[in-house]
Design a protein around this motif. Sequence first.
Motif, short mmCIF file in Angstrom:
data_model
loop_
_atom_site.label_atom_id
_atom_site.label_comp_id
_atom_site.label_asym_id
_atom_site.label_seq_id
_atom_site.Cartn_x
_atom_site.Cartn_y
_atom_site.Cartn_z
N LYS A 1 -16.31 -13.74 -47.74
CA LYS A 1 -17.54 -13.13 -47.24
C LYS A 1 -17.41 -11.63 -47.00
O LYS A 1 -18.40 -10.95 -46.72
N LYS B 1 -16.20 -8.73 -52.43
CA LYS B 1 -17.27 -8.52 -53.41
C LYS B 1 -16.97 -7.29 -54.26
O LYS B 1 -17.19 -7.31 -55.47
N GLU C 1 -12.82 -18.39 -46.12
CA GLU C 1 -14.23 -18.06 -45.89
C GLU C 1 -14.38 -16.62 -45.42
O GLU C 1 -15.28 -15.90 -45.88
N ARG C 2 -13.51 -16.18 -44.52
CA ARG C 2 -13.58 -14.80 -44.01
C ARG C 2 -13.35 -13.80 -45.14
O ARG C 2 -14.07 -12.81 -45.27
#
Length: 86
Positions: free
Chosen positions: A24, A29, A20-21
């Motif tokens: 995000k 990205k 998750e870290r």
Amino acid sequence: MKQNDTSKLQQVLGSKKTLERVAKSPDAKALAQLLTQSQDEASLKQAAERAAKGDTSQISAIIQSVMKSPGGAELLERLNGVIGQK
């Protein structure tokens, strides 16, 4: 992919919190954008499927091309730092 890298990848994939870290992070990205600019979606999916089955040759080639791209090596280093956070 080296054995040490493979075991580190397995640890990351086994940790929901780490995944998750990483997912995000702005660097993830940026990496996704870089990958989609240099590879088509079908070849990325095929490389991921083959890596999941143990054949990391295609994914290794993709990583090498990212490392040679402008800013790619720095991006991967920053992501490595995010992965290493506890």
